[in-house]
Design a protein around this motif. Sequence first.
Motif, mmCIF file in Angstrom:
data_model
loop_
_atom_site.group_PDB
_atom_site.id
_atom_site.type_symbol
_atom_site.label_atom_id
_atom_site.label_comp_id
_atom_site.label_asym_id
_atom_site.label_seq_id
_atom_site.Cartn_x
_atom_site.Cartn_y
_atom_site.Cartn_z
ATOM 1 N N ALA A 93 13.846 -20.726 86.852
ATOM 2 C CA ALA A 93 13.764 -22.142 86.333
ATOM 3 C C ALA A 93 15.007 -22.552 85.691
ATOM 4 C CB ALA A 93 12.659 -22.229 85.548
ATOM 5 N N LEU A 94 15.675 -21.982 84.947
ATOM 6 C CA LEU A 94 17.015 -22.292 84.141
ATOM 7 C C LEU A 94 18.179 -22.226 85.100
ATOM 8 C CD1 LEU A 94 16.575 -19.778 80.746
ATOM 9 C CD2 LEU A 94 16.264 -22.119 80.846
ATOM 10 N N LEU A 95 18.145 -21.446 86.083
ATOM 11 C CA LEU A 95 19.279 -21.496 87.074
ATOM 12 C C LEU A 95 19.041 -22.951 87.872
ATOM 13 C CD1 LEU A 95 21.474 -20.597 88.903
ATOM 14 C CD2 LEU A 95 19.681 -19.197 90.157
ATOM 15 N N ALA A 96 17.837 -23.426 88.123
ATOM 16 C CA ALA A 96 17.561 -24.468 88.911
ATOM 17 C C ALA A 96 18.022 -25.700 87.977
ATOM 18 C CB ALA A 96 16.230 -24.722 89.529
ATOM 19 N N LEU A 97 17.616 -25.793 86.904
ATOM 20 C CA LEU A 97 18.111 -26.640 85.941
ATOM 21 C C LEU A 97 19.529 -26.847 85.749
ATOM 22 C CD1 LEU A 97 16.877 -28.975 83.628
ATOM 23 C CD2 LEU A 97 17.059 -27.009 82.094
ATOM 24 N N ARG A 98 20.141 -25.648 85.646
ATOM 25 C CA ARG A 98 21.673 -25.805 85.251
ATOM 26 C C ARG A 98 22.300 -26.449 86.794
ATOM 27 N NH1 ARG A 98 26.138 -26.077 86.747
ATOM 28 N NH2 ARG A 98 27.757 -24.491 86.686
ATOM 29 N N ASP A 138 26.900 -19.702 82.954
ATOM 30 C CA ASP A 138 26.848 -19.121 84.302
ATOM 31 C C ASP A 138 26.725 -17.581 84.097
ATOM 32 O OD1 ASP A 138 26.543 -21.537 85.402
ATOM 33 O OD2 ASP A 138 28.411 -21.556 86.282
ATOM 34 N N LEU A 139 27.476 -17.211 83.186
ATOM 35 C CA LEU A 139 27.385 -15.668 82.907
ATOM 36 C C LEU A 139 26.077 -15.293 82.367
ATOM 37 C CD1 LEU A 139 29.127 -13.080 82.889
ATOM 38 C CD2 LEU A 139 29.872 -13.614 80.459
ATOM 39 N N LEU A 140 25.659 -15.923 81.609
ATOM 40 C CA LEU A 140 24.314 -15.628 80.779
ATOM 41 C C LEU A 140 23.188 -15.667 82.100
ATOM 42 C CD1 LEU A 140 22.495 -14.953 78.409
ATOM 43 C CD2 LEU A 140 22.291 -17.404 77.866
ATOM 44 N N LEU A 141 23.398 -16.613 82.943
ATOM 45 C CA LEU A 141 22.271 -16.767 83.889
ATOM 46 C C LEU A 141 22.426 -15.528 84.887
ATOM 47 C CD1 LEU A 141 22.618 -20.757 84.528
ATOM 48 C CD2 LEU A 141 20.547 -19.348 83.887
ATOM 49 N N SER A 142 23.490 -15.221 85.226
ATOM 50 C CA SER A 142 23.966 -14.081 85.932
ATOM 51 C C SER A 142 23.321 -12.816 85.624
ATOM 52 C CB SER A 142 25.209 -13.810 86.447
ATOM 53 O OG SER A 142 25.839 -14.916 87.169
ATOM 54 N N LEU A 143 23.440 -12.601 84.275
ATOM 55 C CA LEU A 143 22.781 -11.320 83.657
ATOM 56 C C LEU A 143 21.197 -11.601 83.714
ATOM 57 C CD1 LEU A 143 25.248 -11.175 80.533
ATOM 58 C CD2 LEU A 143 25.191 -9.560 82.758
ATOM 59 N N LEU A 144 20.731 -12.756 83.355
ATOM 60 C CA LEU A 144 19.165 -12.996 83.555
ATOM 61 C C LEU A 144 18.687 -12.644 84.874
ATOM 62 C CD1 LEU A 144 18.687 -16.253 81.188
ATOM 63 C CD2 LEU A 144 17.858 -14.091 81.115
ATOM 64 N N LEU A 146 33.988 -16.926 86.259
ATOM 65 C CA LEU A 146 32.664 -16.806 85.610
ATOM 66 C C LEU A 146 32.729 -16.471 84.137
ATOM 67 C CD1 LEU A 146 29.735 -16.714 86.373
ATOM 68 C CD2 LEU A 146 29.901 -14.032 86.774
ATOM 69 N N LEU A 147 33.945 -15.833 83.715
ATOM 70 C CA LEU A 147 34.116 -15.400 82.347
ATOM 71 C C LEU A 147 34.319 -16.540 81.420
ATOM 72 C CD1 LEU A 147 36.455 -12.111 82.785
ATOM 73 C CD2 LEU A 147 33.675 -12.213 82.052
ATOM 74 N N PHE A 148 34.653 -17.863 82.024
ATOM 75 C CA PHE A 148 35.169 -18.876 81.427
ATOM 76 C C PHE A 148 33.857 -19.839 81.389
ATOM 77 C CE2 PHE A 148 39.210 -16.894 81.775
ATOM 78 C CZ PHE A 148 39.614 -17.065 80.573
ATOM 79 N N ARG A 149 32.766 -19.392 81.902
ATOM 80 C CA ARG A 149 31.466 -20.119 82.196
ATOM 81 C C ARG A 149 30.506 -19.441 81.587
ATOM 82 N NH1 ARG A 149 30.434 -20.418 87.387
ATOM 83 N NH2 ARG A 149 31.947 -19.289 88.102
ATOM 84 N N PRO A 150 30.274 -19.508 80.398
ATOM 85 C CA PRO A 150 29.463 -18.579 79.437
ATOM 86 C C PRO A 150 27.903 -18.946 79.794
ATOM 87 C CG PRO A 150 30.115 -20.439 77.980
ATOM 88 C CD PRO A 150 31.263 -20.450 79.303
ATOM 89 N N LEU A 153 26.637 -17.986 91.913
ATOM 90 C CA LEU A 153 27.249 -18.549 90.743
ATOM 91 C C LEU A 153 28.639 -18.163 90.330
ATOM 92 C CD1 LEU A 153 24.376 -17.588 88.150
ATOM 93 C CD2 LEU A 153 25.438 -20.140 88.629
ATOM 94 N N ARG A 154 29.391 -17.052 91.293
ATOM 95 C CA ARG A 154 30.335 -16.574 91.352
ATOM 96 C C ARG A 154 31.532 -17.302 92.272
ATOM 97 N NH1 ARG A 154 31.836 -12.150 92.905
ATOM 98 N NH2 ARG A 154 33.575 -11.520 91.289
ATOM 99 N N THR A 155 30.895 -17.956 93.241
ATOM 100 C CA THR A 155 31.677 -18.320 94.442
ATOM 101 C C THR A 155 31.727 -19.985 94.433
ATOM 102 O OG1 THR A 155 31.104 -16.525 95.644
ATOM 103 C CG2 THR A 155 32.056 -18.272 96.970
#
Length: 376
Positions: free
Chosen positions: A347-352, A217-223, A211-215, A286-288
């Motif tokens: 919505a951003l997660l679905a788009l990703r 996904d990391l930002l989405l996780s925080l959101l 997750l740390l190397f997927r910025p 997002l982590r798995t």
Amino acid sequence: MRPPVEVSVCLLSLLAPGVLYTINNIPALQEPLPILGVGMVVLGCVLLLTLLIVRNQKKVDPLFYAFAEFSFTCLVGLTNALEQDGFISGFMGFYVKKGEPHMSTAYAVMMSYWEGVLHYLLFLIIIHRMFKGKSYRSLALLWAGSSMAHQIVLIPGVVVGKYGSNIRPAFWRNIPFFLAPFWAASLLFSRPREMPIVTADKISVEQKKSLLFRPVDLLLSLLLLAAGAFSVFRGFVVLDCPLDTCFTYVYQYEPYLKDPVGFPRVMMLAYLFYAVPLLTVFIYGLRTPGCSWMLDWTIFFAAAMAQTQWCHIGASLHSRTPFTYRVPADKWWPVIGLNALLAAAPALLALRCYSNPAYFMKPVPKGQANNEKKKN
């Protein structure tokens, strides 16, 4: 030459304002029981006309009949919204007075706009794709998520809110509309998922990244984490949490949460008990790697959150909401910003997930991956 099916459905739905205007000018039909009876007869006639539209089609998806029926009710909803906001008159007076009085509330007006514009266009696009042999599963999931969220808030909100003591027979027409999205969702989720073609090498490379190397996904996780925390907080607020922070928020920032119509309270509880667990599951996804269910559920959930937040934000600012329950003018930006975040994160997660699904696809066995390399 027969017009395309979606054009026929569009023309059929455009009869809705005329039907409403006619009933509004026949006093004998403006009592509670006749309103329910006439409503059921009209919906039955719409179904019969829908059957005539596709009588020459060899095979018709059963969802088509639901979408055609809902297209008609979408125009009913849009007519209601336009009348409540003063753009037209003489169509919905009888129904609001003797049918469903809650349809005059700000929440119902915003809900009617959403149905009359977004849902209506979605139905026509889906029906067009349906009869052209194109995929429409993801679009239908958008409607199912949005419609299910709408019904989960609307029906309990009427019952527990200030209109609960004034329920008329016409209210019970909502029962089939409540069940239809659940039936449609069960059909859609049971059908094969539309999977893009992604090479085994790309899937393997994506799924090896932490997750740390997927910025993104990391930002989405925080959101998602922030959205979950905000949902928990507002759930506590509507449950009358005695903390000073909750008291300050509800009276100085979002007094609409205390509106006696009941809709905001039910919505916050739905977020607390349904949205928060789903947000948690999405963070896990997002982590798995290989959580292919993310591709469907993120679309479904994003539509649900967009619909509820549209209604909530709009109602908290609408002139039909009493002034004391509207968002104070000096607090608009923080309140609207937080609510927009709650709609934007899913919505951003679905788009990703839709734009780059490799991480969520099932891992490819090593032997199959080697075969892919040889082919390339």
